[in-house]
Design a protein around this motif. Structure first.
Motif, mmCIF file in Angstrom:
data_model
loop_
_atom_site.group_PDB
_atom_site.id
_atom_site.type_symbol
_atom_site.label_atom_id
_atom_site.label_comp_id
_atom_site.label_asym_id
_atom_site.label_seq_id
_atom_site.Cartn_x
_atom_site.Cartn_y
_atom_site.Cartn_z
ATOM 1 N N ASP A 64 -9.003 7.193 6.365
ATOM 2 C CA ASP A 64 -9.241 7.323 4.924
ATOM 3 C C ASP A 64 -9.300 5.953 4.238
ATOM 4 O O ASP A 64 -8.513 5.053 4.560
ATOM 5 N N SER A 65 -10.222 5.812 3.294
ATOM 6 C CA SER A 65 -10.291 4.603 2.471
ATOM 7 C C SER A 65 -9.552 4.785 1.160
ATOM 8 O O SER A 65 -9.061 3.819 0.575
ATOM 9 N N PHE A 66 -9.474 6.052 0.677
ATOM 10 C CA PHE A 66 -8.804 6.371 -0.573
ATOM 11 C C PHE A 66 -7.882 7.562 -0.365
ATOM 12 O O PHE A 66 -8.124 8.419 0.492
ATOM 13 N N CYS A 67 -6.816 7.592 -1.145
ATOM 14 C CA CYS A 67 -5.930 8.757 -1.138
ATOM 15 C C CYS A 67 -6.641 9.899 -1.865
ATOM 16 O O CYS A 67 -7.058 9.751 -3.020
ATOM 17 N N GLU A 68 -6.765 11.051 -1.196
ATOM 18 C CA GLU A 68 -7.443 12.190 -1.823
ATOM 19 C C GLU A 68 -6.612 12.790 -2.954
ATOM 20 O O GLU A 68 -7.146 13.456 -3.839
ATOM 21 N N ALA A 69 -5.318 12.550 -2.940
ATOM 22 C CA ALA A 69 -4.454 13.134 -3.970
ATOM 23 C C ALA A 69 -4.508 12.349 -5.286
ATOM 24 O O ALA A 69 -4.610 12.929 -6.367
ATOM 25 N N CYS A 70 -4.444 11.003 -5.208
ATOM 26 C CA CYS A 70 -4.383 10.207 -6.440
ATOM 27 C C CYS A 70 -5.531 9.219 -6.592
ATOM 28 O O CYS A 70 -5.664 8.582 -7.635
ATOM 29 N N GLY A 71 -6.347 9.048 -5.539
ATOM 30 C CA GLY A 71 -7.493 8.153 -5.621
ATOM 31 C C GLY A 71 -7.202 6.697 -5.353
ATOM 32 O O GLY A 71 -8.086 5.852 -5.466
ATOM 33 N N HIS A 72 -5.963 6.371 -5.005
ATOM 34 C CA HIS A 72 -5.596 4.977 -4.775
ATOM 35 C C HIS A 72 -6.309 4.423 -3.538
ATOM 36 O O HIS A 72 -6.335 5.065 -2.493
ATOM 37 N N PRO A 73 -6.906 3.213 -3.621
ATOM 38 C CA PRO A 73 -7.530 2.606 -2.441
ATOM 39 C C PRO A 73 -6.473 2.211 -1.420
ATOM 40 O O PRO A 73 -5.486 1.535 -1.763
ATOM 41 N N LEU A 74 -6.666 2.606 -0.183
ATOM 42 C CA LEU A 74 -5.630 2.399 0.839
ATOM 43 C C LEU A 74 -5.691 1.014 1.471
ATOM 44 O O LEU A 74 -4.821 0.663 2.266
ATOM 45 N N ASN A 75 -6.707 0.224 1.113
ATOM 46 C CA ASN A 75 -6.794 -1.155 1.607
ATOM 47 C C ASN A 75 -6.455 -2.157 0.507
ATOM 48 O O ASN A 75 -6.858 -3.313 0.551
ATOM 49 N N ALA A 76 -5.699 -1.712 -0.506
ATOM 50 C CA ALA A 76 -5.341 -2.583 -1.629
ATOM 51 C C ALA A 76 -4.438 -3.715 -1.160
ATOM 52 O O ALA A 76 -3.676 -3.563 -0.199
ATOM 53 N N PRO A 77 -4.495 -4.878 -1.831
ATOM 54 C CA PRO A 77 -3.607 -5.992 -1.478
ATOM 55 C C PRO A 77 -2.136 -5.625 -1.680
ATOM 56 O O PRO A 77 -1.800 -4.739 -2.466
ATOM 57 N N THR A 78 -1.283 -6.348 -0.974
ATOM 58 C CA THR A 78 0.157 -6.107 -1.055
ATOM 59 C C THR A 78 0.775 -6.882 -2.215
ATOM 60 O O THR A 78 0.480 -8.066 -2.419
ATOM 61 N N CYS A 79 1.625 -6.232 -2.988
ATOM 62 C CA CYS A 79 2.303 -6.871 -4.112
ATOM 63 C C CYS A 79 3.306 -7.896 -3.619
ATOM 64 O O CYS A 79 4.073 -7.642 -2.677
ATOM 65 N N THR A 80 3.334 -9.058 -4.264
ATOM 66 C CA THR A 80 4.261 -10.116 -3.866
ATOM 67 C C THR A 80 5.705 -9.800 -4.253
ATOM 68 O O THR A 80 6.632 -10.431 -3.752
ATOM 69 N N ALA A 81 5.904 -8.814 -5.143
ATOM 70 C CA ALA A 81 7.261 -8.484 -5.589
ATOM 71 C C ALA A 81 7.853 -7.310 -4.823
ATOM 72 O O ALA A 81 8.931 -7.415 -4.241
#
Length: 274
Positions: free
Chosen positions: A14-31
């Motif tokens: 999957d490239s996107f979450c089917e439930a919320c639409g979030h892209p699954l290859n998004a960058p990681t948060c530094t915090a």
């Protein structure tokens, strides 16, 4: 596998979450360490804006020329851009300020700077480089009503002569003394009257070529610095240290805008305005 934002089950393909639409290859948060950073650079889980390489950049040449650009204290990102390079014994500087009221202003300034500096380094005239930069910014438009836009100033220094080209309210000064070498394209109320962008209409750059009679520094900057000029502003020194001092001056005075300053030492061969 689960979505890092909503914890719904997802497949490895999957490239996107089917439930919320979030892209699954998004960058990681530094915090918070989760891959939930949106295209605007904000973490959708903890809300932190991610640091950007453009938040603060410095440049220096062996010739002594130096520059710094910084997002300042009140803006969420740096929409200024600068280029500083040496080509065939000539120093080339381009500084652009993204118009804050336009979308993707940071992209506009970057496109103009990259296009114009490459053209000038390749031997193009200041007018030709400006036109190429204008086209590069206009080509970013996906909405003709509110396209990306930026101001522009370039400097070509060599053989004791300086050629400036500009549109908008980014400026050039002669130091010491902070003598303004450009004239703003601005209404009495402060709004700029010329810029680069698909909605700018026909724009011709102002071009000035001259040969200073004494050694000094050419300063090319955005209004994040020029808005804070006044008594006590340093105007002499080694370019890299002076550029940092001028940034500090702007930040100490409020830092309400992005700040960019480029300083080029000029050792004239004599002559007058041409």
């Amino acid at each position: 596998m689960t979505c890092p934002l909503c914890a719904a089950s997802v497949l490895p393909s999957d490239s996107f979450c089917e439930a919320c639409g979030h892209p699954l290859n998004a960058p990681t948060c530094t915090a918070c360490g989760t891959p939930t950073v949106d295209p605007e650079g904000y973490c959708e889980r903890c809300g932190l804006r991610q640091p950007s390489a453009r938040d603060h950049e410095e440049a220096a040449l062996e010739t002594g020329a130096a520059g710094v650009t910084d997002k300042g204290l009140r803006r969420i990102r740096n929409e200024d851009a600068m280029a500083l390079l040496e080509a065939g014994g000539t120093t080339v500087a381009v500084v652009c300020d993204g118009v804050a009221s336009s979308p993707r202003a940071d992209e506009a300034s970057a496109a103009a700077v990259q296009t114009a500096s490459a053209a000038l380094a390749g031997g193009a005239s200041s007018e030709e480089a400006f036109k190429l930069a204008f086209r590069a910014v206009a080509d970013l438009a996906d909405d003709p009503v509110n396209p990306p836009a930026c101001t522009y100033v370039s400097a070509v220094v060599g053989g004791g002569r300086i050629t400036l080209a500009w549109a908008g309210d980014s400026r050039a000064y002669w130091l010491p003394g902070w003598t303004q070498l450009t004239v703003d394209d601005a209404a009495p109320t402060g709004e700029i009257t010329a810029w680069l962008g698909a909605d700018a209409g026909p724009v011709e750059p102002h071009v000035r070529t001259f040969a200073p009679s004494e050694p000094g520094l050419l300063c090319v900057c955005t209004d994040g610095l020029s808005g804070y000029l006044g008594d006590g502003v340093p105007d002499a020194g080694e370019p890299q240290a002076l550029a940092r001092d001028l940034l500090k001056h702007a930040l100490d005075a409020g830092g309400r805008d992005n700040v960019t300053v480029v300083l080029i030492p000029v050792n004239p061969l004599g002559g007058t305005d041409g």
